[in-house]
Design an enzyme around this catalytic site. Structure first.
Site, short mmCIF file in Angstrom:
data_model
loop_
_atom_site.label_atom_id
_atom_site.label_comp_id
_atom_site.label_asym_id
_atom_site.label_seq_id
_atom_site.Cartn_x
_atom_site.Cartn_y
_atom_site.Cartn_z
N HIS A 39 8.93 4.69 -0.20
CA HIS A 39 7.86 4.96 0.77
C HIS A 39 7.80 3.90 1.87
CE1 HIS A 39 4.73 2.15 -0.89
NE2 HIS A 39 5.20 2.49 -2.07
N ASP A 76 6.68 -3.72 -1.28
CA ASP A 76 6.13 -2.44 -1.71
C ASP A 76 5.83 -1.62 -0.46
OD1 ASP A 76 4.91 -0.38 -3.07
OD2 ASP A 76 3.21 -1.56 -3.78
N GLU A 126 2.13 6.87 0.61
CA GLU A 126 2.21 6.76 -0.86
C GLU A 126 1.04 5.99 -1.41
OE1 GLU A 126 3.45 4.90 -4.77
OE2 GLU A 126 2.74 3.98 -2.92
N GLU A 127 0.65 4.93 -0.72
CA GLU A 127 -0.38 4.03 -1.24
C GLU A 127 -1.77 4.66 -1.30
OE1 GLU A 127 0.22 1.44 -2.74
OE2 GLU A 127 2.08 0.55 -1.98
N ASP A 142 10.98 2.20 -6.08
CA ASP A 142 9.77 1.47 -5.72
C ASP A 142 9.83 0.08 -6.34
OD1 ASP A 142 7.07 0.92 -4.88
OD2 ASP A 142 6.55 3.03 -5.15
N HIS A 144 1.06 -6.13 -3.64
CA HIS A 144 -0.27 -5.87 -3.06
C HIS A 144 -0.96 -7.18 -2.68
CE1 HIS A 144 -0.95 -1.39 -4.09
NE2 HIS A 144 0.35 -1.67 -4.10
#
Length: 361
Positions: free
Chosen positions: A68, A182, A214-215, A237, A325
């Protein structure tokens, strides 16, 4: 910084690109630049996912490799009368990694630098100092003195706010530190899979995909899979690295540099057993290292892809990554290269008969 080779240059450009969910134009352009030379055709779904098609055998099984494009970030929701920005998180954030961090506000007039702030601890009562600051009490300071000044600089509600960090090769040059691993590492895997299949005979039609949003719910994975109609899919991922202090093997098994992670279970999907066994058998045959992991608190694009059309046998293959994140995450280059190698070798071995056996046995 160490001198960047061709792969590191690509990884730097991918991670430097700014793109939260719904704002993936910049990383999509970088992915297109690197994947188009190895594709027969590049198209898009209507949400903005990029789909690069590479034909090994016309009419062969459609194999989807999806990373993504989006990264976690923030969105401006309002500007107060003193010029401070209120914001909404876009994707999952832990409040303890946010304060005093530099961010970039992307406006139609250009980029602005900001810093995430809150009420200083010096004026808080002792009990309040012990508690993490809630995200709703944070703001972004861009150095403006009023709402009018911030507006004059181009800031509007809805503007994207992106973590700022410089791509860094660590002293151990296998260790790479950057924002947005990510999931720009997944995009890089899709690019290199098509690159390594270039000029190689195989019986499939392969799609290297950079999905959007995606998130915030695996959204572009669904729309791009509806467009492609794959029969086998790999969501590529990041995963959790369990090799930092304080983490037990019961909590997270994987270690950086020990091979890509084969996800057997996550919150979005139970991995397809036939495909999982085929992938690990291939890895065992060729001596490609891998690790098993389960992530009950997260999901990947595979979670949406496997539910499209009549169902798609799918597997998530991930890279053990520290500090996801947040503003800066770290991964190991060997894991990236072994993930590419494994997926390429699996694709070479997939033909219609094998796909049917995986799907229906």
């Amino acid at each position: 910084m160490a001198k960047l080779d061709e792969t590191l240059t690509m990884l730097k450009e991918l991670t430097d690109a700014k793109g939260i969910p719904g704002n993936e134009r910049e990383p999509r352009a970088v992915m297109k630049k690197y994947i188009e030379p190895f594709a027969d055709k590049v198209t898009y779904d209507h949400l903005g996912s990029i789909i690069a098609k590479k034909v090994g055998k016309k009419g062969g099984p459609k194999i989807m490799v999806a990373g993504h494009l989006d990264e976690v970030g923030f969105m401006v929701t309002q500007i107060d009368d003193k010029g401070f920005l209120r914001f909404q998180t876009v994707g999952g954030w832990w409040s303890q990694v946010m304060l005093a961090q530099r961010v970039t506000i992307v406006t139609r007039k250009g980029d602005l630098t900001g810093v995430i702030g809150s009420k200083p601890p010096h004026i808080l009562p002792p009990e309040a100092r012990k508690k993490p600051v809630e995200i709703k009490d944070m703001f972004i300071d861009i150095g403006a003195s009023s709402r009018d000044e911030a507006t004059e600089w181009g800031v509007k509600p809805g503007d994207m706010v992106v973590p700022y960090f410089e791509f860094t090769v660590m002293n151990n040059e296998k260790m790479l530190l950057a924002k947005a691993w990510d999931n720009r590492i997944g995009c890089a895997i899709a690019i290199d899979v098509l690159k390594q299949l270039s000029g190689v005979e195989h019986p499939n039609v392969v799609y290297g995909v950079g999905t959007v949003q995606e998130e915030v719910g695996l959204r572009g994975a669904r729309t791009s899979a509806q467009k492609i109609e794959p029969v086998i899919a790999f969501g590529v991922d990041v995963g959790i690295a369990g090799d930092t202090p304080g983490i037990s093997e019961k909590e997270a098994l994987s270690k950086m540099g020990k091979g890509p992670q084969i996800i057997i279970y996550d919150a979005s999907m139970v991995s397809h057993k036939g495909l999982r066994d085929f992938v690990t058998d291939t890895a065992d045959e060729l001596g490609i290292p891998y690790q098993f992991d389960a992530v009950p608190g997260g999901g990947t694009d595979s979670g949406s892809i496997h539910l499209t059309h009549k169902g798609v046998p799918a597997l998530s293959i991930t890279i053990a990554t520290r500090y996801i994140h947040s503003h800066a995450a770290m991964l190991h280059r060997d894991d990236f290269e072994n993930a590419v190698k494994l997926i390429v070798e699996v694709i070479k071995r997939l033909d219609q008969e094998t796909v049917d056996r995986i799907t229906f046995d």
